[in-house]
Each structure stands twice: as C-alpha cells, then as structure tokens.
Write a protein that holds these residues in place. Sequence first.
Motif, PDB file in Angstrom:
ATOM      1  N   LEU A 100      92.965 -23.752  60.345  1.00 17.75           N
ATOM      2  CA  LEU A 100      91.570 -24.173  60.493  1.00 17.75           C
ATOM      3  C   LEU A 100      91.064 -24.972  59.290  1.00 17.75           C
ATOM      4  O   LEU A 100      91.481 -24.730  58.156  1.00 17.75           O
ATOM      5  N   GLU A 101      90.146 -25.901  59.561  1.00 17.85           N
ATOM      6  CA  GLU A 101      89.459 -26.624  58.493  1.00 17.85           C
ATOM      7  C   GLU A 101      88.127 -25.971  58.153  1.00 17.85           C
ATOM      8  O   GLU A 101      87.645 -26.092  57.033  1.00 17.85           O
ATOM      9  N   THR A 102      87.509 -25.328  59.149  1.00 16.54           N
ATOM     10  CA  THR A 102      86.254 -24.614  58.940  1.00 16.54           C
ATOM     11  C   THR A 102      86.318 -23.287  59.692  1.00 16.54           C
ATOM     12  O   THR A 102      87.127 -23.121  60.605  1.00 16.54           O
ATOM     13  N   ILE A 103      85.435 -22.361  59.299  1.00 14.72           N
ATOM     14  CA  ILE A 103      85.363 -21.055  59.954  1.00 14.72           C
ATOM     15  C   ILE A 103      84.018 -20.956  60.667  1.00 14.72           C
ATOM     16  O   ILE A 103      82.972 -21.255  60.083  1.00 14.72           O
ATOM     17  N   ALA A 104      84.068 -20.494  61.916  1.00  9.30           N
ATOM     18  CA  ALA A 104      82.828 -20.242  62.659  1.00  9.30           C
ATOM     19  C   ALA A 104      83.001 -18.957  63.445  1.00  9.30           C
ATOM     20  O   ALA A 104      84.067 -18.689  63.998  1.00  9.30           O
ATOM     21  N   PHE A 105      81.937 -18.151  63.460  1.00  9.05           N
ATOM     22  CA  PHE A 105      81.905 -16.920  64.244  1.00  9.05           C
ATOM     23  C   PHE A 105      80.848 -17.084  65.323  1.00  9.05           C
ATOM     24  O   PHE A 105      79.726 -17.502  65.044  1.00  9.05           O
ATOM     25  N   LYS A 106      81.222 -16.742  66.552  1.00  9.49           N
ATOM     26  CA  LYS A 106      80.312 -16.863  67.690  1.00  9.49           C
ATOM     27  C   LYS A 106      79.948 -15.465  68.180  1.00  9.49           C
ATOM     28  O   LYS A 106      80.814 -14.628  68.412  1.00  9.49           O
ATOM     29  N   LEU A 107      78.648 -15.230  68.351  1.00 17.68           N
ATOM     30  CA  LEU A 107      78.136 -13.959  68.854  1.00 17.68           C
ATOM     31  C   LEU A 107      78.355 -13.843  70.366  1.00 17.68           C
ATOM     32  O   LEU A 107      78.555 -14.856  71.038  1.00 17.68           O
ATOM     33  N   PRO A 108      78.295 -12.630  70.907  1.00 13.92           N
ATOM     34  CA  PRO A 108      78.474 -12.451  72.352  1.00 13.92           C
ATOM     35  C   PRO A 108      77.505 -13.285  73.200  1.00 13.92           C
ATOM     36  O   PRO A 108      77.834 -13.670  74.313  1.00 13.92           O
ATOM     37  N   ASN A 109      76.314 -13.601  72.677  1.00 17.17           N
ATOM     38  CA  ASN A 109      75.345 -14.398  73.443  1.00 17.17           C
ATOM     39  C   ASN A 109      75.613 -15.901  73.359  1.00 17.17           C
ATOM     40  O   ASN A 109      74.857 -16.700  73.896  1.00 17.17           O
ATOM     41  N   GLY A 110      76.680 -16.292  72.662  1.00 19.51           N
ATOM     42  CA  GLY A 110      77.054 -17.695  72.538  1.00 19.51           C
ATOM     43  C   GLY A 110      76.541 -18.387  71.295  1.00 19.51           C
ATOM     44  O   GLY A 110      76.981 -19.483  70.963  1.00 19.51           O
ATOM     45  N   ALA A 111      75.583 -17.768  70.602  1.00 19.74           N
ATOM     46  CA  ALA A 111      75.054 -18.355  69.373  1.00 19.74           C
ATOM     47  C   ALA A 111      76.082 -18.233  68.249  1.00 19.74           C
ATOM     48  O   ALA A 111      76.833 -17.260  68.186  1.00 19.74           O
ATOM     49  N   LEU A 112      76.096 -19.217  67.371  1.00 14.95           N
ATOM     50  CA  LEU A 112      76.978 -19.165  66.214  1.00 14.95           C
ATOM     51  C   LEU A 112      76.282 -18.466  65.055  1.00 14.95           C
ATOM     52  O   LEU A 112      75.073 -18.633  64.846  1.00 14.95           O
ATOM     53  N   VAL A 113      77.042 -17.696  64.302  1.00 17.33           N
ATOM     54  CA  VAL A 113      76.539 -17.156  63.041  1.00 17.33           C
ATOM     55  C   VAL A 113      76.282 -18.380  62.151  1.00 17.33           C
ATOM     56  O   VAL A 113      77.114 -19.304  62.119  1.00 17.33           O
ATOM     57  N   PRO A 114      75.135 -18.446  61.465  1.00 16.96           N
ATOM     58  CA  PRO A 114      74.853 -19.619  60.630  1.00 16.96           C
ATOM     59  C   PRO A 114      76.027 -19.937  59.696  1.00 16.96           C
ATOM     60  O   PRO A 114      76.662 -19.035  59.149  1.00 16.96           O
ATOM     61  N   SER A 115      76.298 -21.221  59.519  1.00 15.93           N
ATOM     62  CA  SER A 115      77.492 -21.656  58.788  1.00 15.93           C
ATOM     63  C   SER A 115      77.482 -21.279  57.312  1.00 15.93           C
ATOM     64  O   SER A 115      78.516 -21.356  56.656  1.00 15.93           O
ATOM     65  N   HIS A 116      76.351 -20.844  56.784  1.00 17.22           N
ATOM     66  CA  HIS A 116      76.284 -20.458  55.371  1.00 17.22           C
ATOM     67  C   HIS A 116      76.524 -18.950  55.169  1.00 17.22           C
ATOM     68  O   HIS A 116      76.197 -18.411  54.130  1.00 17.22           O
ATOM     69  N   PHE A 117      77.183 -18.313  56.160  1.00 14.20           N
ATOM     70  CA  PHE A 117      77.477 -16.885  56.043  1.00 14.20           C
ATOM     71  C   PHE A 117      78.461 -16.619  54.898  1.00 14.20           C
ATOM     72  O   PHE A 117      79.187 -17.522  54.467  1.00 14.20           O
TER      73      PHE A 117
END
Length: 153
Positions: free
Chosen positions: A13-30
């Motif tokens: 991966l080049e970036t990390i993203a986490f997606k919540l069950p409702n489809g929203a992404l955890v903000p990228s500054h996590f």
Amino acid sequence: MKLSEIKNHLISLETIAFKLPNGALVPSHFHVTEVGKITKNFIDCGGKVRSEAVINFQLWEENDYDHRLHPEKLLQIIELSEKMFKFDDLEIEVEYQGKETIGKYNLDFDGTNFLLASKITACLALEDCGIPKPLIKVANAVSSCCEPSSGCC
C-alpha cells in the motif's frame, strides 16, 4: 484478519485507510495509538472456562490534520510490538472512538481499504441456558460460519 495478513497488505500500500461499517472512512489524519495483545479469561454461562486472545489496534483522531500514518510506519510499529511482546499470529481487533463510546471491530481488507467489521455477541452455551432447539440450530448455523477457523472472519 490475522497479524501476518495486515503486514502483507501494508507492504503493497501507498496509503492506509480504514472504512467503518456504515461506509464512512476514518479521517485520514488518524493515529494508531496502541498495538498490543489483549487476553480475556472467562467462564461462559454454561460454566466452561474459556480464554481468548487478540492483537489490538487502537485508532484515534484529533485536530492534527497534518499527520498521516504511512504503511511503512505502521509496519514498523507492528514489528517493534512483535519483537517486544512475542506476539503469536492472532486475529486483529480494532478499537475506534464512536460518538458515545469506543467501538470494537474485526478487521478485513477489500484490496484498497481496511474494513472495520461489526462484532456481535453470542451465547457460548446455548443448550446449557435452555435456549429452545430451533433457536440453537439457527444460532449454530450463524456461529459456525464465523468461527475463527472457518475463514469468514
């Protein structure tokens, strides 16, 4: 998802993203503020002694909008944790602050994003609790597909 699996995904991966069950992404500054092992020793409602262990990641976000956790940095944190604590290749559980309380999630991957999958509770001693037979069959059908060895979780 097991610890070895997330490490394999992070390498590509080049970036990390986490997606919540409702489809929203955890903000990228996590931030990943914790990586650890949680062991739970308990007795189920049927009187059977049980033990469970998971590798726990805690996600946190605040107003630090300039911060981005890169895959190689998370991989370094995981490898340091493995070295310090001698982790087994266990399933990963993710904690993330919801609106009212901390949520606990299973982890999956869709090829791009890490998916925070909802966890469910279950009675581990259905027959000992007097749950009627038809409900046991339904519960067993649901729980058997979600056993750690089944490959679905």
